[in-house]
Design a protein around this motif. Structure first.
Motif, mmCIF file in Angstrom:
data_model
loop_
_atom_site.group_PDB
_atom_site.id
_atom_site.type_symbol
_atom_site.label_atom_id
_atom_site.label_comp_id
_atom_site.label_asym_id
_atom_site.label_seq_id
_atom_site.Cartn_x
_atom_site.Cartn_y
_atom_site.Cartn_z
ATOM 1 N N GLN A 154 42.464 47.152 43.354
ATOM 2 C CA GLN A 154 43.576 46.480 44.027
ATOM 3 C C GLN A 154 43.264 45.000 44.237
ATOM 4 N N PHE A 155 42.045 44.709 44.666
ATOM 5 C CA PHE A 155 41.643 43.336 44.954
ATOM 6 C C PHE A 155 41.559 42.502 43.679
ATOM 7 N N ALA A 156 41.100 43.120 42.579
ATOM 8 C CA ALA A 156 40.981 42.395 41.309
ATOM 9 C C ALA A 156 42.336 41.903 40.817
ATOM 10 N N GLY A 157 43.395 42.635 41.139
ATOM 11 C CA GLY A 157 44.724 42.255 40.694
ATOM 12 C C GLY A 157 45.209 40.943 41.267
ATOM 13 N N PHE A 181 25.919 38.331 22.694
ATOM 14 C CA PHE A 181 24.925 38.061 23.723
ATOM 15 C C PHE A 181 25.289 36.818 24.545
ATOM 16 N N CYS A 182 26.142 35.969 24.005
ATOM 17 C CA CYS A 182 26.572 34.754 24.720
ATOM 18 C C CYS A 182 27.779 35.003 25.622
ATOM 19 N N GLY A 183 28.465 36.117 25.438
ATOM 20 C CA GLY A 183 29.759 36.331 26.076
ATOM 21 C C GLY A 183 29.743 36.229 27.589
ATOM 22 N N LEU A 184 28.769 36.871 28.241
ATOM 23 C CA LEU A 184 28.758 36.894 29.705
ATOM 24 C C LEU A 184 28.581 35.506 30.297
ATOM 25 N N ILE A 185 27.679 34.720 29.729
ATOM 26 C CA ILE A 185 27.444 33.397 30.301
ATOM 27 C C ILE A 185 28.651 32.486 30.080
ATOM 28 N N LEU A 186 29.349 32.667 28.951
ATOM 29 C CA LEU A 186 30.566 31.892 28.716
ATOM 30 C C LEU A 186 31.675 32.304 29.679
ATOM 31 N N ALA A 187 31.774 33.601 29.973
ATOM 32 C CA ALA A 187 32.789 34.082 30.916
ATOM 33 C C ALA A 187 32.528 33.546 32.319
ATOM 34 N N VAL A 188 31.261 33.535 32.723
ATOM 35 C CA VAL A 188 30.909 32.995 34.044
ATOM 36 C C VAL A 188 31.240 31.507 34.109
ATOM 37 N N LEU A 189 30.896 30.759 33.061
ATOM 38 C CA LEU A 189 31.177 29.327 33.026
ATOM 39 C C LEU A 189 32.673 29.052 33.061
ATOM 40 N N LEU A 190 33.438 29.814 32.283
ATOM 41 C CA LEU A 190 34.883 29.623 32.247
ATOM 42 C C LEU A 190 35.501 29.879 33.612
ATOM 43 N N GLY A 191 35.078 30.955 34.283
ATOM 44 C CA GLY A 191 35.613 31.272 35.600
ATOM 45 C C GLY A 191 35.275 30.209 36.617
ATOM 46 N N ASP A 249 29.361 48.418 37.016
ATOM 47 C CA ASP A 249 29.291 47.242 36.145
ATOM 48 C C ASP A 249 30.672 46.760 35.745
ATOM 49 N N THR A 250 31.555 47.698 35.435
ATOM 50 C CA THR A 250 32.904 47.332 35.022
ATOM 51 C C THR A 250 33.615 46.545 36.116
ATOM 52 N N LEU A 251 33.577 47.065 37.339
ATOM 53 C CA LEU A 251 34.240 46.383 38.447
ATOM 54 C C LEU A 251 33.512 45.103 38.830
ATOM 55 N N SER A 252 32.202 45.084 38.718
ATOM 56 C CA SER A 252 31.442 43.886 39.040
ATOM 57 C C SER A 252 31.853 42.728 38.150
ATOM 58 N N LYS A 253 31.957 42.988 36.849
ATOM 59 C CA LYS A 253 32.344 41.920 35.927
ATOM 60 C C LYS A 253 33.816 41.561 36.096
ATOM 61 N N LEU A 254 34.652 42.550 36.391
ATOM 62 C CA LEU A 254 36.075 42.284 36.585
ATOM 63 C C LEU A 254 36.308 41.422 37.823
ATOM 64 N N LEU A 255 35.606 41.718 38.913
ATOM 65 C CA LEU A 255 35.776 40.958 40.147
ATOM 66 C C LEU A 255 35.161 39.570 40.043
ATOM 67 N N SER A 256 34.016 39.460 39.414
ATOM 68 C CA SER A 256 33.330 38.172 39.389
ATOM 69 C C SER A 256 33.899 37.218 38.346
ATOM 70 N N SER A 257 34.274 37.734 37.164
ATOM 71 C CA SER A 257 34.722 36.852 36.075
ATOM 72 C C SER A 257 36.063 37.242 35.487
ATOM 73 N N ASN A 278 43.475 38.176 41.379
ATOM 74 C CA ASN A 278 42.972 37.096 40.519
ATOM 75 C C ASN A 278 42.394 37.731 39.266
ATOM 76 N N LEU A 279 43.267 38.313 38.485
ATOM 77 C CA LEU A 279 42.857 39.194 37.400
ATOM 78 C C LEU A 279 42.211 38.444 36.238
ATOM 79 N N LEU A 280 42.662 37.229 35.967
ATOM 80 C CA LEU A 280 42.240 36.549 34.750
ATOM 81 C C LEU A 280 40.817 36.000 34.839
ATOM 82 N N PHE A 281 40.480 35.324 35.957
ATOM 83 C CA PHE A 281 39.193 34.638 36.057
ATOM 84 C C PHE A 281 38.283 35.195 37.146
ATOM 85 N N GLY A 282 38.758 36.096 37.962
ATOM 86 C CA GLY A 282 37.922 36.698 38.991
ATOM 87 C C GLY A 282 37.643 35.765 40.157
ATOM 88 N N TYR A 283 36.692 36.169 40.987
ATOM 89 C CA TYR A 283 36.398 35.448 42.227
ATOM 90 C C TYR A 283 35.028 34.802 42.232
#
Length: 450
Positions: free
Chosen positions: A297-300, A72-82, A342-350, A302-307
């Motif tokens: 294509q766009f996610a590639g 349950f903590c994963g998403l907020i940690l991913a956003v913070l890390l990015g 959802d998959t692409l949203s999380k991939l692009l954002s974080s 900045n694949l690691l941390f997103g935009y």
């Protein structure tokens, strides 16, 4: 009993928990911010219980609790890390993930109380669906054209959530034990209301979840059939066959007699075919396919941390070498409405961290539901199966309609999952929850209830 004692009894912690759990499915799509009230009420109760230390068992009892809360903590940690990587903070991006984080602590509270949450949801979910139908009937001005919507829920979200919840209601009938006729009637009417709203919301992405949920249902029922004997085996086969045949007949009737269904399905087929042949890229389904193609294509880049989810996403996409005339529609649409996934949203954002956190948020609870799907305890078994159906629906519908993007969607998912997990993983009468026990071994001795 004195008046003060009566008041104290009414506002006891258990009663407040019961009320909050009962209300969140009802207010979800009918009252703006209503679902947040249940979340923060339960979070407040959790804090009170924790600081009063009246229940020493309100803690991480074992590694299961730790794994659940971490998921349950994963998403907020991913956003913070990015955001730390990009050196740019955007606090609004924490809104949705923070609701899921809070739901993790609510899970600890709910798990510490011996309450049959599944019985509350049995009533609350169909009542909530009836409330949604009432809302769209009394407020036709909220429609998007001729598609059902409420004043704060768009047709795609409305159709997805009502369809998933309606299927859960119908499938829960098969696993009920000793249900009253009134509860059975409530489920039938509530489920029908959900299907009706879903049909006239026109959310084709939601309907795609149906076959996958039914496939999961059939796999579970096949397991029940193999373990059963004699008359019980015949009852399971007859009940399952009836459900499958009835579902096929109802779909055919809806397709042939409802323009809302047939026109959306047929147009979707032609839109997808025309996109692949290149005849028409500017259709509803075609634009979405173009968005998905461009997003990968766009996610590639900045694949690691997103935009991130900042307002300058349009500028980032405009400066991309992928900004060519063929992608113009996809870029403009995605800048306004997101990637519709959802998959692409999380991939692009974080980036990959966000995608991993999203998958863990879905499949860690799914694992625990799966492990208890044949529990000896009926309430646990029913909650586990409901959780499997729910997460399957959210994942499949989330491939084409974002299900975990807005705050109220994150809150509902967090509460729904936390409540079902609390039912599945709460300690049994002997004091052990046995979260990692192999359910198939126990199931051999379990009485079959369908």
């Amino acid at each position: 009993m004195t008046q003060s004692k009566r008041t104290s009894s009414i506002f006891s912690i258990s009663n407040c928990i019961l009320l909050a759990v009962f209300m969140f499915p009802i207010t979800f799509m009918t009252v703006r911010h209503g679902v947040h009230v249940s979340l923060f009420a339960l979070l407040l109760i959790a804090l009170i219980v924790f600081f009063q230390n009246k229940h020493a068992h309100f803690r991480f009892e074992d590694k299961t609790d730790l794994i659940v809360v971490l998921s349950f903590c994963g998403l907020i940690l991913a956003v913070l890390l990015g955001q730390l990587f990009r050196s740019k903070m955007h606090m609004a991006a924490f809104d949705g993930p923070s609701r899921i984080l809070f739901a993790g602590f609510v899970y600890l509270l709910l798990k510490s109380r011996q309450i049959a949450y599944i019985k509350i949801l049995d009533v609350a979910i169909p009542v909530g669906l009836l409330c949604v139908l009432t809302a769209v009937t009394l407020n036709p001005g909220a429609y998007w054209g001729d598609r059902f919507a409420t004043y704060f829920v768009d047709p795609n979200t409305l159709g997805s959530q009502t369809f998933i919840l309606a299927l859960i209601v119908f499938l829960s009938i098969t696993s009920g034990q000793g249900e009253s006729r009134w509860l059975l009637l409530l489920k039938l009417i509530g489920g029908a209301a959900g299907i009706y709203v879903s049909i006239y919301s026109g959310s084709r992405g939601a309907w795609l979840a149906g076959p996958f949920i039914f496939l999961l249902f059939l796999l579970i029922r096949c397991g029940d059939f193999c373990r059963a004997q004699g008359a019980e085996r015949f009852r399971i086969a007859l009940q399952t066959s009836t459900i499958v045949i009835a579902s096929i007949i109802l779909f055919c009737l809806a397709f042939y007699f409802s323009d809302a269904v047939s026109s959306r399905v047929i147009s979707g087929y032609h839109e997808i075919r025309n996109w692949f042949t290149g005849e028409n890229l500017d259709s509803s389904a075609g634009t979405r396919l173009s968005i998905w193609k461009f997003s990968f294509q766009f996610a590639g880049e900045n694949l690691l941390f997103g935009y991130g989810e900042e307002k300058n996403m349009m500028q980032l996409m405009s400066n991309s070498p992928l900004n060519i005339p063929a992608n113009e529609i996809a870029i403009n649409t995605m800048a306004l409405t997101g990637p519709h996934s959802d998959t692409l949203s999380k991939l692009l954002s974080s980036g990959l961290f966000g995608l991993l956190a999203y998958l863990c948020l879905l499949f860690v609870p799914f694992y625990f539901f799966y492990s208890q799907r044949n529990s000896l305890l009926t309430d646990k078994k029913r909650a586990a199966r409901m959780g499997m159906y729910y997460i399957t629906g959210v994942f499949i519908a989330g491939l084409s309609n974002e299900q975990l993007s807005l705050k109220y969607l994150c809150t509902f998912y967090g509460l729904m999952t936390a409540t079902l997990l609390a039912q599945v993983l709460q300690a049994s009468a002997d004091g052990s929850s046995q979260p990692f026990a192999h359910s198939s071994t126990k199931a051999n001795k379990a009485p079959m209830h369908g």
